[in-house]
Design a protein around this motif. Structure first.
Motif, PDB file in Angstrom:
ATOM      1  N   PRO A 116      48.007  61.322  46.456  1.00 43.68           N
ATOM      2  CA  PRO A 116      47.236  62.368  47.150  1.00 43.68           C
ATOM      3  C   PRO A 116      46.997  62.007  48.614  1.00 43.68           C
ATOM      4  N   ASP A 117      46.792  63.027  49.422  1.00 42.45           N
ATOM      5  CA  ASP A 117      46.453  62.845  50.831  1.00 42.45           C
ATOM      6  C   ASP A 117      45.245  61.912  50.920  1.00 42.45           C
ATOM      7  N   ALA A 118      45.306  60.938  51.810  1.00 39.70           N
ATOM      8  CA  ALA A 118      44.218  59.965  51.966  1.00 39.70           C
ATOM      9  C   ALA A 118      43.011  60.545  52.693  1.00 39.70           C
ATOM     10  N   GLN A 119      43.161  61.701  53.316  1.00 37.59           N
ATOM     11  CA  GLN A 119      42.022  62.359  53.975  1.00 37.59           C
ATOM     12  C   GLN A 119      41.220  63.081  52.897  1.00 37.59           C
ATOM     13  N   GLN A 120      40.131  62.471  52.475  1.00 35.44           N
ATOM     14  CA  GLN A 120      39.327  63.007  51.380  1.00 35.44           C
ATOM     15  C   GLN A 120      37.873  63.095  51.815  1.00 35.44           C
ATOM     16  N   LYS A 121      37.200  64.144  51.366  1.00 33.70           N
ATOM     17  CA  LYS A 121      35.804  64.375  51.746  1.00 33.70           C
ATOM     18  C   LYS A 121      34.876  63.872  50.635  1.00 33.70           C
ATOM     19  N   PRO A 122      33.790  63.197  51.017  1.00 31.57           N
ATOM     20  CA  PRO A 122      32.858  62.725  49.995  1.00 31.57           C
ATOM     21  C   PRO A 122      32.203  63.891  49.258  1.00 31.57           C
ATOM     22  N   SER A 123      31.872  63.640  48.019  1.00 33.39           N
ATOM     23  CA  SER A 123      31.064  64.595  47.276  1.00 33.39           C
ATOM     24  C   SER A 123      29.656  64.535  47.850  1.00 33.39           C
ATOM     25  N   MET A 124      28.897  65.586  47.629  1.00 27.90           N
ATOM     26  CA  MET A 124      27.501  65.623  48.052  1.00 27.90           C
ATOM     27  C   MET A 124      26.685  66.116  46.867  1.00 27.90           C
ATOM     28  N   GLY A 125      25.526  65.523  46.674  1.00 27.43           N
ATOM     29  CA  GLY A 125      24.689  65.970  45.578  1.00 27.43           C
ATOM     30  C   GLY A 125      23.386  65.209  45.546  1.00 27.43           C
ATOM     31  N   CYS A 126      22.745  65.260  44.391  1.00 30.60           N
ATOM     32  CA  CYS A 126      21.512  64.509  44.183  1.00 30.60           C
ATOM     33  C   CYS A 126      21.871  63.041  43.979  1.00 30.60           C
ATOM     34  N   ASN A 127      20.996  62.149  44.413  1.00 33.89           N
ATOM     35  CA  ASN A 127      21.253  60.733  44.151  1.00 33.89           C
ATOM     36  C   ASN A 127      21.140  60.468  42.660  1.00 33.89           C
ATOM     37  N   ILE A 128      21.863  59.457  42.195  1.00 35.39           N
ATOM     38  CA  ILE A 128      21.694  59.024  40.806  1.00 35.39           C
ATOM     39  C   ILE A 128      20.249  58.557  40.657  1.00 35.39           C
ATOM     40  N   LYS A 129      19.625  58.925  39.571  1.00 38.63           N
ATOM     41  CA  LYS A 129      18.215  58.588  39.335  1.00 38.63           C
ATOM     42  C   LYS A 129      18.156  57.186  38.729  1.00 38.63           C
ATOM     43  N   TRP A 130      18.049  56.211  39.634  1.00 38.50           N
ATOM     44  CA  TRP A 130      18.045  54.808  39.221  1.00 38.50           C
ATOM     45  C   TRP A 130      16.722  54.454  38.556  1.00 38.50           C
ATOM     46  N   LYS A 131      16.788  53.510  37.624  1.00 40.86           N
ATOM     47  CA  LYS A 131      15.578  53.010  36.997  1.00 40.86           C
ATOM     48  C   LYS A 131      14.737  52.308  38.049  1.00 40.86           C
ATOM     49  N   LEU A 132      13.445  52.303  37.867  1.00 41.74           N
ATOM     50  CA  LEU A 132      12.528  51.709  38.822  1.00 41.74           C
ATOM     51  C   LEU A 132      12.946  50.274  39.114  1.00 41.74           C
ATOM     52  N   GLY A 133      13.061  49.972  40.398  1.00 35.14           N
ATOM     53  CA  GLY A 133      13.421  48.626  40.792  1.00 35.14           C
ATOM     54  C   GLY A 133      14.907  48.347  40.771  1.00 35.14           C
ATOM     55  N   ARG A 134      15.733  49.322  40.355  1.00 31.82           N
ATOM     56  CA  ARG A 134      17.186  49.104  40.302  1.00 31.82           C
ATOM     57  C   ARG A 134      17.842  50.171  41.148  1.00 31.82           C
ATOM     58  N   ARG A 135      18.598  49.730  42.096  1.00 38.44           N
ATOM     59  CA  ARG A 135      19.375  50.650  42.939  1.00 38.44           C
ATOM     60  C   ARG A 135      20.809  50.170  42.959  1.00 38.44           C
ATOM     61  N   ASN A 136      21.662  51.090  43.292  1.00 39.36           N
ATOM     62  CA  ASN A 136      23.079  50.749  43.402  1.00 39.36           C
ATOM     63  C   ASN A 136      23.282  49.778  44.555  1.00 39.36           C
TER      64      ASN A 136
END
Length: 187
Positions: A167-187
């Motif tokens: 696929p073409d390497a020019q790709q657009k990021p998805s946009m949405g709500c952040n993943i709802k991380w557990k308290l104290g845990r983030r990506n």
């Protein structure tokens, strides 16, 4: 409504292995899709961005599964804090939308971290060797725009992968709500 973009991982990155249960407890492993191109979608039930594309994504999955593309959806949200994303509600959502693919529960959120998933929806397309070929948006539509939901970006990438092309390497990021991380845990 705050927007979170997807992380744009390096194309060609290997797919992280996963083994997750569906809402009824049946485990699904990434090994089951060996040698097959695979879409891994991080979605949930309550996000307006997912709701906006969910029916079109279900249609995309039905159409492309017939062409040999495997599809898996993963819900990594903390469903203890967001009960609309509980396994019971996931089962209802899958039935209502007519999902023909496994909709898996990532309660530990380890799989979301391994994929560096950031938002819902977040789409990853891997080729038959499970190397990342596409990551980004389903299409240019958003809940606040009048643009029709077509899945054009993911469809174009899937068509290329199924034809043995890159696929073409020019790709657009998805946009949405952040993943709802557990308290104290983030990506």
């Amino acid at each position: 409504m705050s927007l979170t973009p997807s992380n744009m991982l390096d194309l060609g990155s290997p797919m992280p292995a996963f083994r997750l249960p569906d809402p009824e407890g049946k485990e699904v492993s990434s090994e089951e899709f060996a040698g097959q191109p695979l879409v891994v979608a991080f979605i949930c039930n309550h996000c307006p961005f997912v709701k906006h594309v969910a029916d079109a994504f279900a249609e995309f999955a039905r159409e492309y599964q017939e062409q040999g593309l495997a599809v898996v959806a993963i819900n990594s949200n903390d469903f203890h804090s967001y009960p609309d994303d509980s396994p019971e509600k996931m089962l209802e959502e899958a039935r209502q939308r007519g999902y023909t693919f496994p909709y898996l529960v990532d309660e530990s959120q380890e799989v979301a971290r391994a994929f560096e998933a950031a938002c819902t929806p977040d789409f990853f397309l891997f080729d038959g060797e499970h190397k990342l070929a596409y990551r980004g948006q389903f299409d240019d539509s958003r809940p606040s725009k009048e643009t029709p939901v077509t899945g054009a970006d993911l469809r174009t990438a899937a068509d290329a992968v199924l034809a043995g092309q890159v696929p073409d390497a020019q790709q657009k990021p998805s946009m949405g709500c952040n993943i709802k991380w557990k308290l104290g845990r983030r990506n």
